[in-house]
Design a protein around this motif. Sequence first.
Motif, PDB file in Angstrom:
ATOM      1  N   LEU A   1     -50.668  -5.017 -19.328  1.00 13.32           N
ATOM      2  CA  LEU A   1     -51.414  -3.904 -19.843  1.00 13.32           C
ATOM      3  C   LEU A   1     -53.091  -4.404 -20.156  1.00 13.32           C
ATOM      4  O   LEU A   1     -53.144  -5.607 -20.228  1.00 13.32           O
ATOM      5  N   PRO A   2     -54.004  -3.671 -19.868  1.00 15.09           N
ATOM      6  CA  PRO A   2     -55.237  -3.860 -20.157  1.00 15.09           C
ATOM      7  C   PRO A   2     -55.677  -3.986 -21.593  1.00 15.09           C
ATOM      8  O   PRO A   2     -56.679  -3.129 -22.347  1.00 15.09           O
ATOM      9  N   ASP A   3     -55.152  -4.583 -22.509  1.00 10.36           N
ATOM     10  CA  ASP A   3     -55.074  -4.576 -24.015  1.00 10.36           C
ATOM     11  C   ASP A   3     -54.650  -6.061 -24.738  1.00 10.36           C
ATOM     12  O   ASP A   3     -53.628  -6.457 -24.510  1.00 10.36           O
ATOM     13  N   TYR A   4     -55.783  -6.470 -25.092  1.00  5.17           N
ATOM     14  CA  TYR A   4     -55.713  -7.815 -25.564  1.00  5.17           C
ATOM     15  C   TYR A   4     -54.480  -8.068 -26.863  1.00  5.17           C
ATOM     16  O   TYR A   4     -54.066  -9.108 -27.019  1.00  5.17           O
ATOM     17  N   THR A   5     -54.405  -6.908 -27.384  1.00 10.02           N
ATOM     18  CA  THR A   5     -53.308  -6.867 -28.381  1.00 10.02           C
ATOM     19  C   THR A   5     -51.717  -7.055 -27.800  1.00 10.02           C
ATOM     20  O   THR A   5     -51.179  -7.558 -28.683  1.00 10.02           O
ATOM     21  N   ALA A   6     -51.663  -6.675 -26.727  1.00  9.98           N
ATOM     22  CA  ALA A   6     -50.240  -6.586 -26.044  1.00  9.98           C
ATOM     23  C   ALA A   6     -50.308  -6.874 -24.651  1.00  9.98           C
ATOM     24  O   ALA A   6     -50.398  -5.709 -23.877  1.00  9.98           O
ATOM     25  N   PRO A   7     -50.995  -7.927 -24.160  1.00 10.59           N
ATOM     26  CA  PRO A   7     -51.431  -7.960 -22.676  1.00 10.59           C
ATOM     27  C   PRO A   7     -50.178  -8.046 -21.656  1.00 10.59           C
ATOM     28  O   PRO A   7     -50.527  -7.590 -20.538  1.00 10.59           O
ATOM     29  N   CYS A   8     -49.140  -8.404 -22.101  1.00 11.55           N
ATOM     30  CA  CYS A   8     -47.930  -8.447 -21.051  1.00 11.55           C
ATOM     31  C   CYS A   8     -46.599  -7.894 -21.796  1.00 11.55           C
ATOM     32  O   CYS A   8     -46.371  -8.751 -23.067  1.00 11.55           O
ATOM     33  N   ILE A   9     -45.875  -7.354 -21.383  1.00  9.88           N
ATOM     34  CA  ILE A   9     -44.561  -6.826 -21.690  1.00  9.88           C
ATOM     35  C   ILE A   9     -43.468  -6.999 -20.710  1.00  9.88           C
ATOM     36  O   ILE A   9     -43.837  -6.988 -19.449  1.00  9.88           O
ATOM     37  N   THR A  10     -42.581  -7.781 -21.276  1.00 10.00           N
ATOM     38  CA  THR A  10     -41.390  -8.158 -20.145  1.00 10.00           C
ATOM     39  C   THR A  10     -40.336  -7.651 -20.743  1.00 10.00           C
ATOM     40  O   THR A  10     -39.698  -7.655 -21.865  1.00 10.00           O
ATOM     41  N   LEU A  11     -39.796  -6.610 -19.828  1.00 10.23           N
ATOM     42  CA  LEU A  11     -38.580  -5.999 -20.116  1.00 10.23           C
ATOM     43  C   LEU A  11     -37.374  -6.399 -19.555  1.00 10.23           C
ATOM     44  O   LEU A  11     -37.426  -6.769 -18.255  1.00 10.23           O
ATOM     45  N   THR A  12     -36.288  -6.389 -19.943  1.00 13.62           N
ATOM     46  CA  THR A  12     -35.001  -6.875 -19.509  1.00 13.62           C
ATOM     47  C   THR A  12     -34.476  -5.585 -19.068  1.00 13.62           C
ATOM     48  O   THR A  12     -33.885  -4.775 -19.962  1.00 13.62           O
ATOM     49  N   LEU A  13     -34.302  -5.211 -17.952  1.00 12.76           N
ATOM     50  CA  LEU A  13     -33.691  -3.875 -17.391  1.00 12.76           C
ATOM     51  C   LEU A  13     -32.367  -4.309 -16.366  1.00 12.76           C
ATOM     52  O   LEU A  13     -32.412  -5.130 -15.768  1.00 12.76           O
TER      53      LEU A  13
END
Length: 130
Positions: free
Chosen positions: A102-114
Amino acid sequence: MPLSILLPMVVLGIAGIAVLLHLLGLSQPATFEDEAAARRAWLREFPEDTPTRVILSHDRHAALVETPQGPGIVWPMGADTTARYLDGAQVTQTDTGLRIALPDYTAPCITLTLDPEEARHWPGLMEARR
């Protein structure tokens, strides 16, 4: 109090709290009971943007959210949840699910287990709603 007594007290206290939280089940990541729970989690972050559609992951740890403002995602951050819009997100498939940058410094990367099936279809769902 001497340091030789204080240091073990602090270490054992912190370890005791961690063990207690784990035994009480409070160390588990948040899950959504149903789509309404994911909708409520979204509305806690963005109360003015009511979701029109919610798609839960099979393990109920994440949800895609469609809103009039654009697509978003809700996922666990510890025992609580957080949500972000997917504007400008870059999605890549990994061996265990998806990585969303994401272009968001508060949550730059989300890793989802799917599940493999979900990991194949979720990027298309995100793109189709932009």
